[in-house]
Design an enzyme around this catalytic site. Sequence first.
Site, mmCIF file in Angstrom:
data_model
loop_
_atom_site.group_PDB
_atom_site.id
_atom_site.type_symbol
_atom_site.label_atom_id
_atom_site.label_comp_id
_atom_site.label_asym_id
_atom_site.label_seq_id
_atom_site.Cartn_x
_atom_site.Cartn_y
_atom_site.Cartn_z
ATOM 1 N N LYS A 95 11.242 -6.415 1.792
ATOM 2 C CA LYS A 95 12.245 -6.028 0.782
ATOM 3 C C LYS A 95 12.426 -4.508 0.766
ATOM 4 C CE LYS A 95 9.946 -7.968 -2.614
ATOM 5 N NZ LYS A 95 8.773 -8.511 -1.879
ATOM 6 N N ARG A 153 11.310 -11.852 -11.182
ATOM 7 C CA ARG A 153 10.168 -12.422 -10.474
ATOM 8 C C ARG A 153 9.708 -13.725 -11.083
ATOM 9 N NH1 ARG A 153 7.997 -7.872 -7.609
ATOM 10 N NH2 ARG A 153 6.144 -8.467 -6.462
ATOM 11 N N ARG A 173 0.399 -2.160 6.331
ATOM 12 C CA ARG A 173 1.429 -1.248 5.809
ATOM 13 C C ARG A 173 0.828 0.122 5.498
ATOM 14 N NH1 ARG A 173 4.924 -3.305 1.025
ATOM 15 N NH2 ARG A 173 2.887 -3.974 0.304
ATOM 16 N N ARG A 180 -1.531 1.144 -0.037
ATOM 17 C CA ARG A 180 -1.471 0.742 -1.443
ATOM 18 C C ARG A 180 -2.776 0.044 -1.815
ATOM 19 N NH1 ARG A 180 4.267 -2.245 -2.307
ATOM 20 N NH2 ARG A 180 2.921 -3.720 -3.378
ATOM 21 N N ARG A 191 -1.268 -12.295 -4.596
ATOM 22 C CA ARG A 191 0.167 -12.013 -4.752
ATOM 23 C C ARG A 191 1.006 -13.124 -4.121
ATOM 24 N NH1 ARG A 191 -0.087 -6.400 -2.049
ATOM 25 N NH2 ARG A 191 2.182 -6.597 -1.924
#
Length: 213
Positions: A13, A88, A127, A160, A171
Amino acid sequence: MRIILLGPPGAGKGTQAANIVDSYKIPHISTGDIFRKNIKEGTELGKKAQEYINNGQLVPDELTCGLVASRLSEEDCKDGFMLDGFPRNIFQAEYLDKYLSENGIGLDKVVNIEVDPKLLVERACGRRICKTCGATFHVKFNPSKQEGVCDVCSNALTQRPDDNEETVSNRINVYLSETKPLVSYYTEKGIIADIDGAQDINKVFEDIKAALA
Ligand code: AP5
Ligand code: MG
Ligand code: ZN
């Protein structure tokens, strides 16, 4: 253009948002980014949100919805916006519908980036993000030119805190139980575009552009 980007954690996203805002000149509103900024600045909101985020849980609706409504009422959202990570759950989607209809506006498209959950852990754990400018990289799929250094602003890349295997699994589970029902919600409204997010980054963007055309 008023767009929602929907998809599981690590679907791409944020990566695609950067491409879309460049092309369509609309503000990128990421609730995750807003929470992370508040955590960094040590605000009351940041203090309240931090524990939920670090556990991979949703931040409560009462902290999230008002924040989005107030952001959407800013001048730069007048002619369009792109929401990334909101809504969400069904409550947030209904809240947004109510906000939009009260303001006499509607959504143009919900871009649903689909990726097999099996690929998501590697995506998130590899990431790397730039603390300074927010650019996103991946050690394997989208490496920076120099390891650990941002291509855009030359500052240090970081991970992160919620990009570890355990939190990413939480998640993904939260996505499957709370967020995935929104795919049916928006399919019924006839505004969803399903995009194959397992393709390479440029091909995903090509498909998104075609869906928005
Ligand atoms: P948020 O920041 O929204 O995180 P998320 O939804 O878990 O999504 P990510 O940002 O992890 O993934 P992404 O889809 O943006 O992927 P990216 O492009 O970076 O939310 C974080 C937390 O905040 C939540 O857990 C929750 O606690 C809270 N929160 C936020 N919004 C909320 C709300 N509305 N209500 C309640 N709580 C809320 O890509 C991932 C990696 O893959 C990158 O390294 C990238 O380079 C790579 N990549 C991207 N595309 C490809 C591709 N096509 N092929 C290969 N690699 C790719
Ligand atoms: Mg993101
Ligand atoms: Zn940078």
